[in-house]
Structures are given as structure tokens and as C-alpha cells.
Write an enzyme that holds these catalytic residues in place. Structure first.
Site, mmCIF file in Angstrom:
data_model
loop_
_atom_site.group_PDB
_atom_site.id
_atom_site.type_symbol
_atom_site.label_atom_id
_atom_site.label_comp_id
_atom_site.label_asym_id
_atom_site.label_seq_id
_atom_site.Cartn_x
_atom_site.Cartn_y
_atom_site.Cartn_z
ATOM 1 N N ALA A 1 10.506 3.037 -11.769
ATOM 2 C CA ALA A 1 9.838 1.747 -11.617
ATOM 3 C C ALA A 1 8.322 1.865 -11.654
ATOM 4 O O ALA A 1 7.638 0.943 -12.104
ATOM 5 C CB ALA A 1 10.292 1.073 -10.319
ATOM 6 N N LEU A 2 7.783 2.978 -11.186
ATOM 7 C CA LEU A 2 6.326 3.145 -11.224
ATOM 8 C C LEU A 2 5.793 3.276 -12.642
ATOM 9 O O LEU A 2 4.626 2.975 -12.899
ATOM 10 C CB LEU A 2 5.902 4.361 -10.393
ATOM 11 C CG LEU A 2 6.027 4.197 -8.882
ATOM 12 C CD1 LEU A 2 5.725 5.511 -8.175
ATOM 13 C CD2 LEU A 2 5.117 3.089 -8.374
ATOM 14 N N GLU A 3 6.629 3.700 -13.577
ATOM 15 C CA GLU A 3 6.196 3.849 -14.960
ATOM 16 C C GLU A 3 6.333 2.562 -15.777
ATOM 17 O O GLU A 3 5.781 2.463 -16.873
ATOM 18 C CB GLU A 3 6.971 4.975 -15.644
ATOM 19 C CG GLU A 3 6.599 6.367 -15.146
ATOM 20 C CD GLU A 3 7.179 6.699 -13.775
ATOM 21 O OE1 GLU A 3 6.474 7.377 -13.000
ATOM 22 O OE2 GLU A 3 8.324 6.283 -13.482
ATOM 23 N N VAL B 1 15.118 -0.726 -7.107
ATOM 24 C CA VAL B 1 14.683 0.182 -6.055
ATOM 25 C C VAL B 1 15.492 -0.161 -4.808
ATOM 26 O O VAL B 1 15.417 -1.287 -4.310
ATOM 27 C CB VAL B 1 13.166 0.042 -5.770
ATOM 28 C CG1 VAL B 1 12.718 1.093 -4.769
ATOM 29 C CG2 VAL B 1 12.364 0.137 -7.062
ATOM 30 N N THR C 1 13.060 7.251 3.411
ATOM 31 C CA THR C 1 11.635 7.558 3.527
ATOM 32 C C THR C 1 10.788 6.351 3.149
ATOM 33 O O THR C 1 11.298 5.333 2.670
ATOM 34 C CB THR C 1 11.256 8.737 2.603
ATOM 35 O OG1 THR C 1 11.353 8.293 1.244
ATOM 36 C CG2 THR C 1 12.161 9.939 2.830
ATOM 37 N N HIS D 1 8.913 6.175 0.667
ATOM 38 C CA HIS D 1 8.769 6.124 -0.788
ATOM 39 C C HIS D 1 9.164 4.747 -1.321
ATOM 40 O O HIS D 1 8.564 4.250 -2.276
ATOM 41 C CB HIS D 1 9.608 7.229 -1.437
ATOM 42 C CG HIS D 1 9.442 7.320 -2.916
ATOM 43 N ND1 HIS D 1 8.247 7.674 -3.510
ATOM 44 C CD2 HIS D 1 10.324 7.106 -3.923
ATOM 45 C CE1 HIS D 1 8.400 7.669 -4.826
ATOM 46 N NE2 HIS D 1 9.647 7.330 -5.100
#
Length: 172
Positions: free
Chosen positions: A59-61, A84, A89, A91
Site C-alpha cells: 500500500a505504501l507504493e 491493510v 504492531t 506498522h
């Protein structure tokens, strides 16, 4: 609770000229994202839009790929898809917040993006939101991008001045 509420959905826009949508998907939970993609493609097809699907690692990309395509390719809009699911954690918060913030910033710069990256607590929530016959959040993201494209096309000829008229625009 959300399943019992009724929501208004805008009618899909209509286009005189062809529309090209890039669907950028992070297929980490492939069974879920396959449903998101199917929903997005279905809505795009209903509007007569052409789609291309590309995959990125996570998802960050997704916003990075959209930014690259906005600079180097020729698309009218973008559909950001992924899932997600909260883990053990922090993250989860980083991925949710940073991907959403980056997509928002790209939109504020003029990119027409529908954000369909699911951010959920568990797999059943993700499946309910992704299923085409269910909440169809992939289709909703495509519809959002298409509505923004329609507005961008509507406003593309309009230009605002900076508070004064030049002599060329003044009738004597």
C-alpha cells in the site's frame, strides 16, 4: 451498524471523450484485492472507461506508482486499491496514514484519484467491503475517480485571474 444505514450514491458521470484509468493495486491479500479490482473494472466499464491494472508490492507504493504515472504517462485518473488489516504492531497506523496522506496530496496537486485502500480490523471486515456484490469499495473508488475526472474536464477551460484584468481582456 453500517450495514443497516442507507447511503446516497451519486449517479455515474457520462463522458463525451474516452477516459483512461490506471488501477494501481497492492495484492498482499490477493483474494480481497481481486474483488476490489473486479468492482473497479465493472464501474469503469459502465462509464465506458478503458482501464489498465498494475501491481505494486504494498500500500505504501501505491501513491508512488500513481505519482510516477501522473508525471510520465497519459491517464485521466487513478484508482488506488489495496487492503491493510490491523496486526500486532504500529506498522498498521504507518501504512494507513502515510498511504492515505500521499494519495490526498497527489489529489490536491490535481490528480484524479479514487482511494480504495481498505483499512480494517480483520479479514471479515475486508471481505464485506471488497465483495462486488457487497459494499463494492473498489467500484466506489473507481466512481470517485470518474467523478473527479468529469469535474476536471468541466473546469479545464476555466482560468481565474489573480485579481486584475489585463488590457487584452478589457473592452474599451
Amino acid at each position: 451498524m453500517a450495514a443497516t444505514e442507507q447511503h446516497y450514491t451519486l449517479p455515474l458521470p457520462q463522458f463525451d471523450k474516452p477516459v483512461k484509468l490506471l488501477i494501481v493495486v497492492a495484492p498482499y491479500y490477493k483474494d480481497i484485492t481481486d474483488q476490489l479490482v473486479a468492482g473497479a473494472e465493472g464501474v469503469a466499464t459502465a462509464c465506458g472507461a478503458e482501464t489498465e491494472v498494475i501491481e505494486v508490492p504494498g500500500a505504501l507504493e501505491v501513491p508512488t506508482a500513481i505519482a510516477m504515472a501522473e508525471r510520465m504517462a497519459n491517464y485521466d485518473g487513478y484508482v488506488a486499491l489495496g487492503c491493510v488489516i490491523r496486526g500486532e504492531t504500529t506498522h498498521y497506523e504507518t501504512v494507513c496514514n502515510d498511504s492515505s496522506r500521499a494519495i490526498t496530496l497527489l489529489g490536491l496537486q490535481g490528480a484524479c484519484i479514487g482511494n480504495g485502500i481498505l483499512t480494517v480490523e480483520n479479514r471479515p471486515q475486508a471481505l464485506a467491503r471488497a465483495e462486488v456484490a457487497g459494499q463494492n469499495k473498489g467500484g466506489g473508488a473507481a466512481a470517485a475517480a470518474l467523478h473527479l475526472i468529469a469535474h476536471a474536464r468541466r473546469w479545464s477551460g476555466a482560468r481565474k485571474g489573480i485579481g486584475f484584468r489585463s488590457d487584452a481582456g478589457h473592452q474599451a
